[in-house]
Scaffold this active site. Structure first.
Site, short mmCIF file in Angstrom:
data_model
loop_
_atom_site.label_atom_id
_atom_site.label_comp_id
_atom_site.label_asym_id
_atom_site.label_seq_id
_atom_site.Cartn_x
_atom_site.Cartn_y
_atom_site.Cartn_z
CE LYS A 1 37.74 81.64 20.58
NZ LYS A 1 38.29 82.88 20.63
CG HIS B 1 39.90 78.23 23.66
ND1 HIS B 1 40.28 79.62 23.23
CD2 HIS B 1 40.44 77.34 23.16
CE1 HIS B 1 41.43 79.08 22.33
NE2 HIS B 1 41.29 77.87 22.28
CG ASN B 2 40.16 83.44 23.69
OD1 ASN B 2 39.94 82.29 23.12
ND2 ASN B 2 39.82 84.55 22.78
CD GLU C 1 44.95 82.01 22.69
OE1 GLU C 1 45.11 83.00 22.17
OE2 GLU C 1 43.95 81.25 22.08
#
Length: 483
Positions: free
Chosen positions: A184, A187-188, A191
């Site tokens: 995660k 992922h961020n 992003e």
């Protein structure tokens, strides 16, 4: 009294929406919040008439759950998670499951998994992406922790997760202890990179090409129909079309200082710890830091000057170049992110399934895009792929895009428009494809001032040499060699 399938602590926006999502999929949910008024307001308001049980104490929450009990915490990362773990543990029985669904730092999850397991309980640290809307309609969920907990939690998580082609849930087991939160975190970080790349494309169109918000809205609408089709391109399209009450684009009235919650920084720090060049995401983090010193930038703008280059070429062709720069840089960002995942898997002993991670990001989450389907295909074809840039699809895509990419970075530099993500991505690409880099000189410098030794191209790898550069240094060299 009917027992609940799962309990949830923390009725902020994400928590409430996850509860509503779970209930809509046929699960009975028990809810608790430290502020009891929130529980009462939720149960008597939005949750009225639904299979949602309000609890005003931890004892009530625990008593209302089926065994093994599953309790999901949606609270602020850091000390609040530890506080809740210690608050709840005394009420639980062996085999019960605690779940942290917040944006916790993965080392904390590694520590907490061991702590909770030592108490005879099970622990899951899971990334949940998709924001407010995703939590309600189907997020991307990335669980890791105690593997024995997964069978009990899987039916709930996969039911509420976003679904992609073939009704495949964007949720699967990631790996032991902190693996879910690490994925995660990456992922961020990606992003952050995606958002910065889009902002640089916008900045070039606005400042260099002199385009209006409406004109840019049309460009992003077109881009969202092709290889750049993604949630972030889609919302950028919509933002550029949104008007304030006076009819002017609201985006032009927003102060240019960006906030951050720290996950991008964590990703950058993890890359430094692993020795992985995550240059684009690092620049995206620093771009936000630079934006935050607004008052200082305003003063500097009066004192410091740069070029005043006006665009005189083919606007349509340059917009296509920007599109290519955005696509190629995005490939580099994901390539870097996946190399970090591979390095961390080795460090922490995680068996990460890289294609499945792409699938988990394919729907529900902030970085969801068509592009992720190509990443899954790349790892399905070659699970041992070292770098996405070596996959035939991405190799061809970058080759086709790089002429426009170079024109954009060159034009930005000559015009004084900052494009840190575009340019760092291009530098990484050029560095990665270089058989020879100037690190030979760097090793000579290190050996000169610190006797750090070096290897030679005409000798086998692992054989070390030291030169007495000044004639005064003698033959003593460092006992360790780090490369």
């Amino acid at each position: 009294m009917n027992k609940a399938d799962i309990g949830l602590i923390g009725l902020a926006v994400m928590g409430e929406n996850l509860v509503m999502n779970m209930e809509s999929k046929g699960f009975t949910v028990a809810v608790y919040n430290r502020t009891a008024d929130k529980v009462t307001a939720f149960v008597n308001g939005r949750a009225k008439g639904k299979n949602i049980i309000g609890a005003t104490t931890v004892q009530e929450l625990v008593d209302s759950l089926k065994k093994p009990r599953k309790i999901m915490m949606m609270v602020k990362a850091g000390k609040p998670v530890d506080d809740f773990i210690d608050l709840i543990i005394p009420y639980l029985d062996e085999g019960d499951i605690l779940i942290d669904g917040g944006n916790s730092h993965f080392p904390d999850t590694i520590r907490r998994t061991k702590y909770v397991e030592d108490k005879g309980l099970l622990y899951i640290g899971t990334g949940v992406s998709g924001g407010e809307e995703g939590a309600l309609k189907g997020p991307s969920i990335m669980p890791g922790g105690s593997p024995q907990a997964w069978p009990a939690v899987k039916p709930v998580f996969q039911a509420i997760a976003a679904k992609v082609e073939g009704d495949i849930p964007c949720c699967d087991w990631v790996g032991n202890d902190g693996a879910g939160h690490f994925v995660k975190m990456v992922h961020n970080g990606i992003e952050y990179g995606d958002m910065q790349l889009i902002c640089e494309a916008y900045h070039l169109m606005r400042e260099y090409l002199g385009m209006s918000a409406d004109e840019m809205h049309q460009v992003f609408a077109e881009w969202n129909q092709g290889v750049l089709d993604s949630y972030l391109i889609e919302i950028t399209r919509d933002i550029l079309a949104y008007k304030d009450t006076d009819g002017a684009p609201i985006v032009d009235k927003i102060l240019d200082t960006a906030g951050q919650k720290g996950t991008g920084k964590w990703t950058s720090v993890a890359s430094l710890d692993e020795g992985i060049p995550l240059t684009l995401i690092g620049e995206a983090v620093y771009a936000r830091c630079l934006s935050a010193i607004k008052a200082e930038r305003v003063r500097a703008s009066i004192i410091l000057s740069g070029p005043e280059t006006k665009f005189t070429g083919d606007k349509k062709a340059f917009i296509e170049d920007i599109k290519n720069a955005l696509f190629a840089s995005k490939i580099v960002s994901y390539a870097q992110g996946y190399t970090l995942l591979r390095a961390a898997a080795q460090t922490y002993g995680w068996d990460l399934k890289y294609g499945e991670i792409a699938l988990m990001w394919r729907g529900g989450c902030i970085i969801r895009s068509t592009f992720l389907g190509n990443i899954k295909e790349a790892f399905d074809k070659n699970p041992a792929l070292d770098n996405l840039l070596l996959d035939p699809f991405f190799m061809e895509a970058v080759q086709n895009a790089q002429a426009g990419w170079r024109r954009v970075v060159s034009a930005a530099m000559l015009s004084g428009i900052p494009v840190p993500a575009f340019s760092s991505a291009l530098c990484y690409f050029d560095g990665y494809r270089s058989e020879r880099l100037p690190a030979n000189l760097l090793q000579a410098q290190r050996d000169y001032f610190g006797a750090h030794t070096y290897e030679r191209i005409d000798k086998p790898r692992g054989e070390l040499f030291h030169t007495n550069w000044t004639g005064r240094g003698g033959t003593t060299s460092a006992s360790t060699y780090i490369v």
